[in-house]
Design an enzyme around this catalytic site. Structure first.
Site, mmCIF file in Angstrom:
data_model
loop_
_atom_site.group_PDB
_atom_site.id
_atom_site.type_symbol
_atom_site.label_atom_id
_atom_site.label_comp_id
_atom_site.label_asym_id
_atom_site.label_seq_id
_atom_site.Cartn_x
_atom_site.Cartn_y
_atom_site.Cartn_z
ATOM 1 N N ASP A 171 0.528 -0.663 0.259
ATOM 2 C CA ASP A 171 -0.096 0.458 0.343
ATOM 3 C C ASP A 171 0.881 1.474 0.092
ATOM 4 O OD1 ASP A 171 -2.471 1.333 0.404
ATOM 5 O OD2 ASP A 171 -3.665 0.087 1.744
ATOM 6 N N ASP A 174 -10.304 1.603 -4.298
ATOM 7 C CA ASP A 174 -11.206 1.058 -2.876
ATOM 8 C C ASP A 174 -12.654 1.013 -2.963
ATOM 9 O OD1 ASP A 174 -8.852 0.940 -1.808
ATOM 10 O OD2 ASP A 174 -8.767 2.635 -0.059
HETATM 11 C C1 DGJ Z 1 -6.157 1.787 1.924
HETATM 12 C C2 DGJ Z 1 -6.231 0.366 0.680
HETATM 13 O O1 DGJ Z 1 -6.870 0.997 -0.061
HETATM 14 C C3 DGJ Z 1 -7.282 -0.411 1.964
HETATM 15 O O2 DGJ Z 1 -7.590 -1.422 0.639
HETATM 16 C C4 DGJ Z 1 -6.710 -0.802 2.343
HETATM 17 O O3 DGJ Z 1 -5.924 -1.767 2.446
HETATM 18 C C5 DGJ Z 1 -6.225 0.406 3.808
HETATM 19 N N1 DGJ Z 1 -5.434 0.876 2.637
HETATM 20 C C6 DGJ Z 1 -5.775 -0.102 5.277
HETATM 21 O O4 DGJ Z 1 -4.881 0.592 5.680
#
Ligand code: DGJ
Length: 689
Positions: free
Chosen positions: A436, A493
């Protein structure tokens, strides 16, 4: 006068030099073998008129300010003390080896090399390298500059934001500049580095289009300019100021260039195949794409072995093959305010470490994946307390998601991160990292991106069996640079299927199904609040690299049955879909978003036609297919006729069984689907007889 020609797939690039920097004189459909390049150069020569200087300044691979080029130059440099200068290059030599051509020019102690490579995937990659015999400062260096078609009235670039990625912008060509600059240190949701130049009349399935992609993860600047004389140029490079130090060598990232004579689908096909077959290196190319389960939207930071074991049982029963433990397992990470940088297991949540969960997951036949965000640090972390000076950017900067960025240009920072992540990977049987990157960078500096790439490369070399997903608050880092080091992207997301259907459709212009992660979410989307039927959620996710991301303990028996069915369908079809091509269909109804996935060789296909909203049509409009052999006969059948609403009461043939039609009929007349409620995905399977 020198000329060169390169061919990649269906396209040709022809270049010339009259003693100065080389220039592209032709970019388009593949020319016949016998094309006379000298005549091509002559044919490209333009007239002059009043109000111009007495010779048209060439639109070269690096347009030169010092030669009165009437637009944005491709190079802006200064001496190390800041004094600007405007070199005028002389062509020196060409070096050709196989499908690679390097054109080398010199001026005032500088050497400018344009590397051009033709790939079997049908794309060209182009890179500019500038070397100096002394330290100099670089303000701007464009990747090799291509002339843009004057037969287009608009360009299409990509815009978006968190939870709404890959939104296509249509922008008219007018005299002057369309400038986009991504200064957030990521390729970004806001201005991902993609551009399509369709000529008039281009649709998904027919017409002419050109496309460019700057394969770099650290932000970019794009200039699409119509010059006063009507010529057009497109430049891509690092953002202005991203080369922060004097140096003797600078290089642009690679620019990927594609021409298509088969509409936007020709662009999509080349990008998809290039990413899948050239850019990505797969640990095991033969391994079917495993069905994922990701626990983020089920439990967030609330980890416990008992809950996650129970969730794993349910996920496996639904058909998951890889279980990904998301954020919250390390440091003292109970929310997003702490612990990034402290990559030790949180013994409060995991008293016996991660091994009991991994063993349980594996006993269910799944592999195990783990979340990291290596480039970041929270001020509330042991790492920050020990090394506050490891942070990128000014000391008084504003945090983003409560976090700061580590300065990856520093070898000791990279070493620490390599050891920390590698220790976890070495101690556990982990086949997947979700990597991430959740904040915008406080400064732009190419050194940060080079540092991140180095960390990826070292970890991959040390753990070659591990696949990596690129996530950056969803789709904030999706580009050819990161995909050369990873194997999947988290497109967004937002897993609301309504939003995902549109995003996936537009992202298919650039991304193959095998890399595009797509998960079935909860009944009520966590990012839109919208409630959608399970069948729609499941089929939208099954269009790409399929997975689940909800609490599977909370699914009704009826929904679980639907999900098991779609999962089984995905498993039965994924191998040929991954090896095939996504072709976007031209839907005459704006409430229907439709695509075909066509197997390599064309023996089978599936049509996904998503009803995204209530249509104004009383009866569905015909949907023309594409990419088929006109003379071949195909049997087509509707996979999910049971999803029709009660108001579907007519004798629509597809509801009642398979049809057999020629490719010509399917492409000329199209298919008629049953009426549908919003949030229905029709799935039509086709097989060549
Ligand atoms: C942002 C990501 O896009 C989510 O899928 C998740 O992994 C969160 N971060 C976790 O903090």
């Amino acid at each position: 006068m020198r000329q060169w020609r390169m061919d990649a797939g269906g396209q040709t690039l022809a270049l010339t030099s009259d003693g100065g920097l080389p220039a592209v004189v032709y970019w388009g459909a593949r020319l016949p073998e016998g094309e006379d390049l000298a005549q091509l150069v002559a044919a490209a020569r333009q007239d002059l008129t009043g109000g111009m200087i007495d010779q048209l300044p060439a639109l070269t691979l690096t347009p030169e300010a010092g030669r009165a080029f009437p637009g944005q130059p491709g190079l802006m440099v200064a001496e190390a003390d800041g004094t600007p200068f405007q070199p005028q290059f002389t062509f020196d030599r060409a070096e050709q080896s196989g499908t690679q051509l390097s054109l080398i020019s010199c001026a005032e102690g500088l050497t400018l090399t344009h590397h051009l490579t033709a790939h079997t995937t049908g794309v060209f990659t182009l890179q500019t390298v500038l070397e100096a015999d002394r330290d100099i400062r670089l303000h701007w260096l464009a990747a090799p500059v291509l002339p843009a078609s004057q037969l287009a009235d608009h360009m299409v670039d990509v815009h978006g934001r968190w939870v709404r990625e890959f939104h296509l912008n249509r922008v008219s060509w007018t005299p002057g500049i369309r400038l986009r600059e991504s200064r957030t240190g990521r390729s970004g949701q806001e201005h991902p580095p993609y551009l399509i130049l369709p000529e008039a009349g281009c649709t998904n399935t027919q017409g002419t289009a050109f496309a460019l992609h700057y394969a770099w993860s650290g932000g970019h600047r794009m200039v699409a300019e119509e010059l006063p004389d009507g010529r057009r140029q497109v430049q891509f490079g690092a953002p202005v100021g991203a080369q922060t130090k004097p140096s003797r060598r600078f290089a642009s990232a690679e620019l990927v260039a594609i021409w298509s004579g088969t509409g936007l689908n020709g662009i999509a096909t080349a990008f998809q195949h290039d990413i899948r077959d050239r850019v990505i290196t797969w640990p095991n190319p033969a391994r079917p794409r495993p069905v994922h389960y990701n626990c983020w939207e089920a439990i967030y930071f609330d980890h416990s072995l008992a809950d996650l074991s129970d969730i794993a049982d349910h996920a496996a029963a639904l058909g998951a093959e890889r279980f990904v433990l998301d954020d919250g397992w390390f440091g003292r990470r109970d929310d997003d305010t702490s612990s990034l940088g402290d990559w030790g297991i949180d013994r409060r949540k995991w008293p016996d470490g991660l091994q009991p969960l991994i063993a349980h997951v594996q006993s269910l036949g799944m592999t195990f994946g783990l979340w990291f965000e290596p480039e970041m640090v929270n001020p509330d972390s042991d790492l920050y307390r020990a090394h506050p000076d490891w942070v990128l950017g000014p000391a008084d900067q504003v945090t983003g998601r409560n976090q700061l960025v580590l300065d990856l240009s520093r070898a000791e920072v990279r070493d620490y991160l390599f050891k920390a992540v590698s220790a976890i990977l070495s101690a556990h049987d982990i086949d997947y990292i979700k990597w991430d990157h959740n904040r915008l960078l406080p400064v732009v500096d190419v050194a940060q991106t080079h540092g991140a790439y180095d960390l990826f490369d070292r970890l991959r070399a040390a753990h070659p069996g591990v696949e990596i997903e690129s996530c950056a608050s969803g789709g904030g880092r999706i580009d050819g640079g990161i995909l050369a080091r990873t194997h999947r992207v988290w497109l967004s997301d937002c897993i609301d299927a309504h939003e995902r259907l549109r995003m996936q459709h537009d992202a298919a212009l650039f991304l193959p199904s095998c890399v595009t992660g797509s998960h079935v979410g909860a009944l009520h989307s966590h990012t839109t609040g919208r409630a959608l039927p399970m069948a729609f959620r499941a089929w939208v996710a099954a269009q790409r690299h399929f997975g689940f991301e909800m609490d599977p303990r909370k699914i009704s028996d009826a929904d679980a049955a639907i999900l098991r069915d779609v999962t089984a369908w995905y498993k039965a079809n994924r191998d040929w879909m991954v090896a095939g091509t996504i072709l976007r269909l031209d839907s005459a109804d704006p409430t229907v978003t439709a695509e075909m996935q066509l197997a390599e060789g064309g023996a089978r296909f599936v049509v996904f036609a998503g009803q995204n909203a209530q249509t104004v049509q009383t009866l569905p409009r015909p949907l023309r297919l594409t990419g088929l052999d006109p003379a071949a006969r195909y049997r087509i059948s509707l996979r999910n006729g049971a999803d029709r609403p009660p108001q579907s009461r007519g004798p629509n043939a597809l509801k009642d069984g398979p049809l057999t039609l020629t490719g010509r009929a399917l492409m000329a007349q199209g298919i008629l689907l049953p009426v549908a409620w919003p949030a229905t995905m029709w799935v039509v399977e086709g097989e060549r007889l």
